[in-house]
Design a protein around this motif. Sequence first.
Motif, PDB file in Angstrom:
ATOM      1  N   MET A   1     -10.009 -17.803  19.018  1.00  0.00           N
ATOM      2  CA  MET A   1      -9.316 -16.735  18.285  1.00  0.00           C
ATOM      3  C   MET A   1     -10.287 -16.026  17.337  1.00  0.00           C
ATOM      4  O   MET A   1     -11.071 -16.674  16.649  1.00  0.00           O
ATOM      5  CB  MET A   1      -8.141 -17.326  17.494  1.00  0.00           C
ATOM      6  CG  MET A   1      -7.321 -16.299  16.743  1.00  0.00           C
ATOM      7  SD  MET A   1      -5.925 -17.070  15.874  1.00  0.00           S
ATOM      8  CE  MET A   1      -5.254 -15.625  15.053  1.00  0.00           C
ATOM      9  N   CYS A   2     -10.247 -14.703  17.322  1.00  0.00           N
ATOM     10  CA  CYS A   2     -11.131 -13.920  16.465  1.00  0.00           C
ATOM     11  C   CYS A   2     -10.750 -14.094  15.001  1.00  0.00           C
ATOM     12  O   CYS A   2      -9.571 -14.283  14.662  1.00  0.00           O
ATOM     13  CB  CYS A   2     -11.066 -12.444  16.841  1.00  0.00           C
ATOM     14  SG  CYS A   2     -11.692 -12.078  18.488  1.00  0.00           S
ATOM     15  N   ASN A   3     -11.750 -14.021  14.149  1.00  0.00           N
ATOM     16  CA  ASN A   3     -11.476 -14.073  12.712  1.00  0.00           C
ATOM     17  C   ASN A   3     -10.715 -12.831  12.285  1.00  0.00           C
ATOM     18  O   ASN A   3     -10.971 -11.736  12.790  1.00  0.00           O
ATOM     19  CB  ASN A   3     -12.779 -14.168  11.922  1.00  0.00           C
ATOM     20  CG  ASN A   3     -13.501 -15.480  12.155  1.00  0.00           C
ATOM     21  OD1 ASN A   3     -12.864 -16.518  12.341  1.00  0.00           O
ATOM     22  ND2 ASN A   3     -14.827 -15.445  12.156  1.00  0.00           N
ATOM     23  N   PRO A   4      -9.778 -12.964  11.343  1.00  0.00           N
ATOM     24  CA  PRO A   4      -9.036 -11.787  10.886  1.00  0.00           C
ATOM     25  C   PRO A   4      -9.943 -10.804  10.152  1.00  0.00           C
ATOM     26  O   PRO A   4     -10.963 -11.188   9.575  1.00  0.00           O
ATOM     27  CB  PRO A   4      -7.987 -12.381   9.944  1.00  0.00           C
ATOM     28  CG  PRO A   4      -8.540 -13.693   9.503  1.00  0.00           C
ATOM     29  CD  PRO A   4      -9.340 -14.200  10.665  1.00  0.00           C
ATOM     30  N   ILE A   5      -9.582  -9.541  10.195  1.00  0.00           N
ATOM     31  CA  ILE A   5     -10.307  -8.495   9.481  1.00  0.00           C
ATOM     32  C   ILE A   5     -10.027  -8.656   7.986  1.00  0.00           C
ATOM     33  O   ILE A   5      -8.872  -8.711   7.556  1.00  0.00           O
ATOM     34  CB  ILE A   5      -9.855  -7.109   9.956  1.00  0.00           C
ATOM     35  CG1 ILE A   5     -10.142  -6.938  11.448  1.00  0.00           C
ATOM     36  CG2 ILE A   5     -10.552  -6.009   9.152  1.00  0.00           C
ATOM     37  CD1 ILE A   5      -9.466  -5.732  12.075  1.00  0.00           C
ATOM     38  N   LYS A   6     -11.088  -8.740   7.190  1.00  0.00           N
ATOM     39  CA  LYS A   6     -10.935  -8.956   5.743  1.00  0.00           C
ATOM     40  C   LYS A   6     -10.747  -7.614   5.029  1.00  0.00           C
ATOM     41  O   LYS A   6     -11.597  -6.729   5.140  1.00  0.00           O
ATOM     42  CB  LYS A   6     -12.147  -9.698   5.186  1.00  0.00           C
ATOM     43  CG  LYS A   6     -12.263 -11.130   5.716  1.00  0.00           C
ATOM     44  CD  LYS A   6     -13.424 -11.875   5.091  1.00  0.00           C
ATOM     45  CE  LYS A   6     -14.752 -11.369   5.600  1.00  0.00           C
ATOM     46  NZ  LYS A   6     -15.882 -12.200   5.103  1.00  0.00           N
ATOM     47  N   LEU A   7      -9.647  -7.501   4.319  1.00  0.00           N
ATOM     48  CA  LEU A   7      -9.265  -6.232   3.680  1.00  0.00           C
ATOM     49  C   LEU A   7      -9.213  -6.369   2.158  1.00  0.00           C
ATOM     50  O   LEU A   7      -8.603  -7.297   1.627  1.00  0.00           O
ATOM     51  CB  LEU A   7      -7.889  -5.801   4.192  1.00  0.00           C
ATOM     52  CG  LEU A   7      -7.252  -4.563   3.547  1.00  0.00           C
ATOM     53  CD1 LEU A   7      -8.049  -3.308   3.876  1.00  0.00           C
ATOM     54  CD2 LEU A   7      -5.803  -4.414   4.006  1.00  0.00           C
ATOM     55  N   LEU A   8      -9.851  -5.429   1.484  1.00  0.00           N
ATOM     56  CA  LEU A   8      -9.768  -5.315   0.016  1.00  0.00           C
ATOM     57  C   LEU A   8      -8.971  -4.063  -0.308  1.00  0.00           C
ATOM     58  O   LEU A   8      -9.242  -2.991   0.239  1.00  0.00           O
ATOM     59  CB  LEU A   8     -11.167  -5.212  -0.598  1.00  0.00           C
ATOM     60  CG  LEU A   8     -11.240  -4.858  -2.092  1.00  0.00           C
ATOM     61  CD1 LEU A   8     -10.673  -5.992  -2.948  1.00  0.00           C
ATOM     62  CD2 LEU A   8     -12.677  -4.541  -2.507  1.00  0.00           C
ATOM     63  N   ILE A   9      -7.999  -4.189  -1.214  1.00  0.00           N
ATOM     64  CA  ILE A   9      -7.182  -3.037  -1.614  1.00  0.00           C
ATOM     65  C   ILE A   9      -7.581  -2.602  -3.020  1.00  0.00           C
ATOM     66  O   ILE A   9      -7.543  -3.405  -3.959  1.00  0.00           O
ATOM     67  CB  ILE A   9      -5.677  -3.389  -1.608  1.00  0.00           C
ATOM     68  CG1 ILE A   9      -5.261  -3.935  -0.239  1.00  0.00           C
ATOM     69  CG2 ILE A   9      -4.836  -2.158  -1.954  1.00  0.00           C
ATOM     70  CD1 ILE A   9      -3.861  -4.540  -0.241  1.00  0.00           C
ATOM     71  N   VAL A  10      -7.970  -1.334  -3.156  1.00  0.00           N
ATOM     72  CA  VAL A  10      -8.344  -0.786  -4.473  1.00  0.00           C
ATOM     73  C   VAL A  10      -7.364   0.324  -4.824  1.00  0.00           C
ATOM     74  O   VAL A  10      -7.362   1.391  -4.216  1.00  0.00           O
ATOM     75  CB  VAL A  10      -9.789  -0.232  -4.451  1.00  0.00           C
ATOM     76  CG1 VAL A  10     -10.177   0.274  -5.841  1.00  0.00           C
ATOM     77  CG2 VAL A  10     -10.773  -1.285  -3.960  1.00  0.00           C
TER      78      VAL A  10
END
Length: 212
Positions: A1-10
């Motif tokens: 399984m691929c690693n999840p996309i890491k998201l930062l919210i600003v």
Amino acid sequence: MCNPIKLLIVDDHQMIIEGIQSLLEDQTTVKIVGTATNAKLCEQFFITQTADIVFMDINLPDLSGIDLTALLLKKYPTLNIIALSTFTQGTYVRKMIESGAKGYLLKNASKFEILKAIEVVHSGQKYISPEAQEALNYELNLQKKLPKITKREKEILVLIVEGLTNSHIAEKLFISIDTVDSHRKNLYSKLNVNNTARLVGFVNENKYLDYL
């Protein structure tokens, strides 16, 4: 399984942050790794952590999202930034893209569109919402029609709009009054006006400096 996309919210509105968190909480392909309510906190995040994508608000309290985007990409060139804004004016879309953003979403975007934008940008492509793209196209067409001026003429035009006289401009830019007067006349000719009042009026009415 691929690693999840890491998201930062600003974003400086906690309600927006919590709304996105709620929308994406059940997603296995995206993981929210952090949030920041201003530019300082955003920069601090990257001291110890990383993200694949940043959702970037434009209207931040300490630094515009446009400037923060350029700053982050100078430090982290592989970072993918998607503007998330209420602004639909083409000027904002253009400036975000020029600063290096790979996408532009409106804050009323659906969950489906948010996920689509994340996937498209993460794959190396750009994603601009249809409404933002329409505004950008209009902006670019308008930009093509407006007269072009030199870098020095722009410097002088900014000072003219601020209300400075030829002598004050000459002093500020370390050039002669005759040189300032020559540039002023060139501006009159290029912008098709015949006095300072009409020059300033043209600049303000057309938001001309935003296009330079």
